[in-house]
Structures are given as structure tokens and as C-alpha cells.
Design a protein around this motif. Structure first.
Motif, PDB file in Angstrom:
ATOM      1  N   UNK A 147      -2.290   4.911   0.607  1.00  7.89           N
ATOM      2  CA  UNK A 147      -1.775   5.267   1.937  1.00  7.89           C
ATOM      3  C   UNK A 147      -0.720   4.275   2.393  1.00  7.89           C
ATOM      4  N   UNK A 148      -0.985   2.987   2.168  1.00 10.30           N
ATOM      5  CA  UNK A 148      -0.027   1.958   2.557  1.00 10.30           C
ATOM      6  C   UNK A 148       1.277   2.112   1.772  1.00 10.30           C
ATOM      7  N   UNK A 149       1.179   2.382   0.488  1.00  6.08           N
ATOM      8  CA  UNK A 149       2.355   2.572  -0.345  1.00  6.08           C
ATOM      9  C   UNK A 149       3.159   3.779   0.131  1.00  6.08           C
ATOM     10  N   UNK A 150       2.469   4.871   0.437  1.00  3.70           N
ATOM     11  CA  UNK A 150       3.147   6.071   0.925  1.00  3.70           C
ATOM     12  C   UNK A 150       3.863   5.783   2.242  1.00  3.70           C
ATOM     13  N   UNK A 174     -12.668   2.194  -4.985  1.00  2.13           N
ATOM     14  CA  UNK A 174     -12.092   3.486  -4.610  1.00  2.13           C
ATOM     15  C   UNK A 174     -11.529   3.456  -3.203  1.00  2.13           C
ATOM     16  N   UNK A 175     -12.262   2.813  -2.286  1.00  2.17           N
ATOM     17  CA  UNK A 175     -11.783   2.690  -0.903  1.00  2.17           C
ATOM     18  C   UNK A 175     -10.507   1.862  -0.850  1.00  2.17           C
ATOM     19  N   UNK A 176     -10.480   0.768  -1.618  1.00  2.00           N
ATOM     20  CA  UNK A 176      -9.281  -0.080  -1.644  1.00  2.00           C
ATOM     21  C   UNK A 176      -8.097   0.666  -2.237  1.00  2.00           C
ATOM     22  N   UNK A 177      -8.328   1.433  -3.280  1.00  2.00           N
ATOM     23  CA  UNK A 177      -7.252   2.214  -3.895  1.00  2.00           C
ATOM     24  C   UNK A 177      -6.716   3.238  -2.911  1.00  2.00           C
ATOM     25  N   UNK A 178      -7.615   3.922  -2.200  1.00  2.00           N
ATOM     26  CA  UNK A 178      -7.175   4.893  -1.190  1.00  2.00           C
ATOM     27  C   UNK A 178      -6.319   4.219  -0.126  1.00  2.00           C
ATOM     28  N   UNK A 179      -6.762   3.042   0.339  1.00  7.81           N
ATOM     29  CA  UNK A 179      -5.995   2.303   1.344  1.00  7.81           C
ATOM     30  C   UNK A 179      -4.624   1.915   0.813  1.00  7.81           C
ATOM     31  N   UNK A 180      -4.585   1.397  -0.410  1.00  3.85           N
ATOM     32  CA  UNK A 180      -3.312   0.973  -0.991  1.00  3.85           C
ATOM     33  C   UNK A 180      -2.374   2.155  -1.215  1.00  3.85           C
TER      34      UNK A 180
END
Length: 68
Positions: free
Chosen positions: A42-45, A34-40
Motif C-alpha cells: 500500500x505504501x509503495x502504491x 503478511x501484514x507487513x507486506x500488505x502495508x508495504x
């Protein structure tokens, strides 16, 4: 207590303890993912916003270089 019943109860308790351990391990993996998905996300945005800021014009709209 009956010896067979006590043995079965011990086996059930061990199986339950093992299942709880697996659940805890899986929960830790899910939290980390979940943390990795949130980071990705944000990075994608961020990358999409950078891409919109630096839009490359189509070749037909580009100004030719000065040596032409």
C-alpha cells in the motif's frame, strides 16, 4: 501396556506437541509478515501515485529561472 511401548508413545506425543508449538509460532510469523507486506504494498502504491502526480520534467523542458 508394555513399558517400552509406553515410553515410545510418550516420546512421540512430546515430539508432536513440540512440532505443533513450532507450527503455531511459524504461523504467527507468517501472519505478521503478511501484514507487513500488505502495508508495504500500500505504501509503495501510494508513493508511486505521488511520484506520478509530481512528475519532474526533463531539463530540456524546464523553464529557466527568471534571472537568466
Amino acid at each position: 501396556m508394555d513399558k517400552d511401548l509406553e515410553l515410545r508413545l510418550n516420546e512421540i506425543e512430546m515430539a508432536l506437541a513440540q512440532t505443533e508449538k513450532y507450527i503455531d509460532e511459524l504461523n504467527a510469523v507468517v501472519i505478521e509478515q503478511g501484514k507487513k507486506i500488505d502495508y508495504l504494498l500500500k505504501q509503495n502504491k501510494y508513493l508511486l501515485s505521488r511520484l506520478e502526480d509530481e512528475v519532474v520534467k526533463p531539463l530540456s523542458e524546464e523553464t529557466p529561472p527568471p534571472h537568466y
